[in-house]
Design an enzyme around this catalytic site. Structure first.
Site, PDB file in Angstrom:
ATOM      1  N   GLU A   1       1.593  -3.538  10.289  1.00 39.23           N
ATOM      2  CA  GLU A   1       1.341  -3.570   8.960  1.00 39.23           C
ATOM      3  C   GLU A   1       2.435  -3.082   8.258  1.00 39.23           C
ATOM      4  O   GLU A   1       2.662  -2.955   7.085  1.00 39.23           O
ATOM      5  CB  GLU A   1       0.105  -3.064   8.553  1.00 39.23           C
ATOM      6  N   GLU A   2       3.142  -1.704   8.881  1.00 40.48           N
ATOM      7  CA  GLU A   2       4.016  -1.026   8.239  1.00 40.48           C
ATOM      8  C   GLU A   2       5.634  -1.695   8.417  1.00 40.48           C
ATOM      9  O   GLU A   2       6.537  -0.875   7.675  1.00 40.48           O
ATOM     10  CB  GLU A   2       4.056   0.376   9.060  1.00 40.48           C
ATOM     11  N   ASP A  29       1.090   7.213   8.379  1.00 47.30           N
ATOM     12  CA  ASP A  29       1.319   5.763   8.612  1.00 47.30           C
ATOM     13  C   ASP A  29       2.517   5.460   9.246  1.00 47.30           C
ATOM     14  O   ASP A  29       2.731   4.738  10.425  1.00 47.30           O
ATOM     15  CB  ASP A  29       1.381   5.148   7.278  1.00 47.30           C
ATOM     16  N   ASP A  84       0.969  -1.356  -0.068  1.00 49.06           N
ATOM     17  CA  ASP A  84       0.138  -0.109   0.043  1.00 49.06           C
ATOM     18  C   ASP A  84       0.769   1.233   0.109  1.00 49.06           C
ATOM     19  O   ASP A  84       1.984   1.304   0.576  1.00 49.06           O
ATOM     20  CB  ASP A  84      -1.038  -0.028   1.221  1.00 49.06           C
ATOM     21  N   GLU A 109      -5.569  -6.992  11.773  1.00 52.70           N
ATOM     22  CA  GLU A 109      -6.878  -6.332  11.559  1.00 52.70           C
ATOM     23  C   GLU A 109      -7.942  -7.116  11.990  1.00 52.70           C
ATOM     24  O   GLU A 109      -8.726  -7.176  12.805  1.00 52.70           O
ATOM     25  CB  GLU A 109      -6.907  -6.068  10.139  1.00 52.70           C
ATOM     26  N   LEU A 161      -2.194   2.504  11.838  1.00 57.88           N
ATOM     27  CA  LEU A 161      -3.228   3.594  11.137  1.00 57.88           C
ATOM     28  C   LEU A 161      -4.058   2.806  10.467  1.00 57.88           C
ATOM     29  O   LEU A 161      -3.711   2.874   9.079  1.00 57.88           O
ATOM     30  CB  LEU A 161      -2.405   4.743  10.677  1.00 57.88           C
ATOM     31  N   ASP A 162      -5.279   2.207  10.720  1.00 59.38           N
ATOM     32  CA  ASP A 162      -6.049   1.955   9.870  1.00 59.38           C
ATOM     33  C   ASP A 162      -6.811   2.724   9.110  1.00 59.38           C
ATOM     34  O   ASP A 162      -7.317   3.710   9.723  1.00 59.38           O
ATOM     35  CB  ASP A 162      -7.090   0.635  10.697  1.00 59.38           C
ATOM     36  N   ASP A 165      -2.023  -2.687  13.508  1.00 59.62           N
ATOM     37  CA  ASP A 165      -2.299  -1.794  12.288  1.00 59.62           C
ATOM     38  C   ASP A 165      -2.168  -0.626  13.145  1.00 59.62           C
ATOM     39  O   ASP A 165      -3.196   0.024  13.656  1.00 59.62           O
ATOM     40  CB  ASP A 165      -3.581  -2.284  11.605  1.00 59.62           C
TER      41      ASP A 165
HETATM   42  P1  AFP Z   1      -5.882   1.638   4.109  1.00 59.48           P
HETATM   43  O1  AFP Z   1      -5.263   1.755   5.794  1.00 59.48           O
HETATM   44  O2  AFP Z   1      -4.791   1.371   3.058  1.00 59.48           O
HETATM   45  O3  AFP Z   1      -6.765   2.842   3.871  1.00 59.48           O
HETATM   46  O4  AFP Z   1      -6.793   0.492   4.054  1.00 59.48           O
HETATM   47  C1  AFP Z   1      -7.956   0.146   5.027  1.00 59.48           C
HETATM   48  C2  AFP Z   1      -8.700  -0.958   5.057  1.00 59.48           C
HETATM   49  O5  AFP Z   1      -7.705  -1.976   5.239  1.00 59.48           O
HETATM   50  C3  AFP Z   1      -9.803  -0.939   6.175  1.00 59.48           C
HETATM   51  O6  AFP Z   1      -9.843  -0.088   7.129  1.00 59.48           O
HETATM   52  C4  AFP Z   1     -10.994  -0.834   5.065  1.00 59.48           C
HETATM   53  O7  AFP Z   1     -12.076  -1.075   5.346  1.00 59.48           O
HETATM   54  C5  AFP Z   1     -10.481  -1.276   3.743  1.00 59.48           C
HETATM   55  O8  AFP Z   1      -9.129  -1.260   3.532  1.00 59.48           O
HETATM   56  C6  AFP Z   1     -10.944  -0.443   2.583  1.00 59.48           C
HETATM   57  O9  AFP Z   1     -10.510  -1.090   1.375  1.00 59.48           O
HETATM   58  P2  AFP Z   1     -11.296  -0.718   0.076  1.00 59.48           P
HETATM   59  O10 AFP Z   1     -10.879   0.655  -0.185  1.00 59.48           O
HETATM   60  O11 AFP Z   1     -10.660  -1.716  -0.852  1.00 59.48           O
HETATM   61  O12 AFP Z   1     -12.723  -0.809   0.226  1.00 59.48           O
END
Ligand code: AFP
Length: 331
Positions: A91-92, A68, A62, A274, A114-115, A112
């Protein structure tokens, strides 16, 4: 006026009542401190040039945001110097980071930091997810194997939601409690005692832009939930941050699902830091979490960045997903 219960006061009570090891309370106290630092930095990121990309990709491919990197460093700093954590999986980070050797360091942190970090630049909700395991190997220093434990081995887990308020929700395996940060006191105060996930709910969270790539039975399920004329109709709420969507399910019922797609046969979400910690919490609150094939908590973990489909939330809503997955229609 009744004096509110602070997070640290609550941890001490839990330690005395349930004989929860004091080390768990210390680790959770430290998590509370890291959450306060992150809440402050996230809220003022736009003012100090901390929004946007770093220009690199993280361990799972990502794009990495400045926040992050910052959040990951805060977690490492918070748990590196207390002598209790043997290793951190994040995650990082490409690999498990070995922190401390010796007898005192008996815990493994999976996080994780920063989700939902794609939300940072638009002021939307983000979160931190954490799971704490006991170290299993017996050598002087920990190894990656210590992080590869199923959710059933979690000794504590939780999340921090940075939204309209900052909330810390956690469980050590007997109940789920939620704390809201009072910025004027700089303390997390008990605001949601003994959270129970409602048996049903009115909302569902899923990224419908993948609809065409889902299994036809899951497409039927989404159609069923979205049928406004049906008594089973749910309203769609999708924030792009798992923590925020699962928090809604925990408090108000409903479900979140991220099924396999053609491109991602194991879904997008990461099992270790997660899915498993959130499954631990939701189950403790009376809800359910599955990959569609098995209970999330029992899935074997073979690599730290392993992915898993996730269906999580109210018991009856997750049951219904399972019925659709197997039969393609409502019971
Ligand atoms: P990021 O941390 O890369 O923004 O991803 C967030 C995540 O892991 C989770 O929190 C969301 O529900 C999901 O991904 C969103 O993914 P989509 O953009 O594919 O829906």
């Amino acid at each position: 006026m009744n004096l509110p219960t602070t997070f640290n006061g609550h941890l001490w009570q839990q330690h005395r009542r349930s004989e929860q090891p004091i080390e768990i309370s210390i680790l959770l106290t430290q998590m509370g401190f890291a959450a306060k630092v992150l809440a402050q930095e996230i809220s003022r990121a736009a003012l100090v040039g901390n929004l946007g990309l770093v220009g690199e990709k993280n361990a799972t491919g990502d794009a990495q945001k400045k926040l992050d990197v910052f959040s990951n460093q805060i977690m490492i700093d918070a748990f590196s110097n207390i002598g209790l954590v043997a290793a951190i999986a994040s995650e990082e980070l490409d690999q498990v980071k070995l922190i401390e050797c010796g007898q005192q360091a008996q815990y493994i942190l999976c996080t994780d930091p920063l989700d939902g970090s794609s939300n940072t630049d638009t002021g939307s909700a983000v979160g931190t997810i954490f799971g704490i395991y006991r170290r299993q190997t017996t050598g002087y220093c920990s190894t990656e194997a210590d992080a590869l434990q199923p959710g059933t081995e979690l000794v504590a887990a939780g999340y921090v939601l940075y939204g309209t308020s900052t909330m810390l929700v956690y469980s050590t395996g007997s109940r789920v409690d939620g704390f809201t940060l009072d910025p004027s006191l700089g303390e997390f105060l008990l605001s949601h005692e003994n959270i129970r996930c409602p048996e049903t709910g009115k909302t569902y969270s899923a990224n419908l832009s993948y609809y065409q790539e889902w299994h036809p039975h899951i497409q039927n399920f989404a159609d069923y939930l979205g049928d406004r004329k049906s008594h089973a109709a749910h309203t769609l709420r999708y924030s792009g941050a798992l923590v925020a969507d699962v928090h809604r399910c925990l408090l108000e019922g409903g479900l979140y699902f991220y099924p396999p797609t053609e491109d991602q046969p194991d879904g997008k979400l990461r099992l270790l830091y997660e899915c498993a910690p959130l499954a631990f919490l939701v189950e403790q609150a009376g809800g359910r979490a599955t990959s569609g094939q098995a209970r999330i908590m029992e899935l074997e973990v073979t690599s730290i960045h392993q992915r898993s489909p996730l269906v999580i939330g109210s018991q009856s809503a997750v049951d219904l997903y399972q019925t659709f997955l197997e039969q393609g229609k409502a019971p």
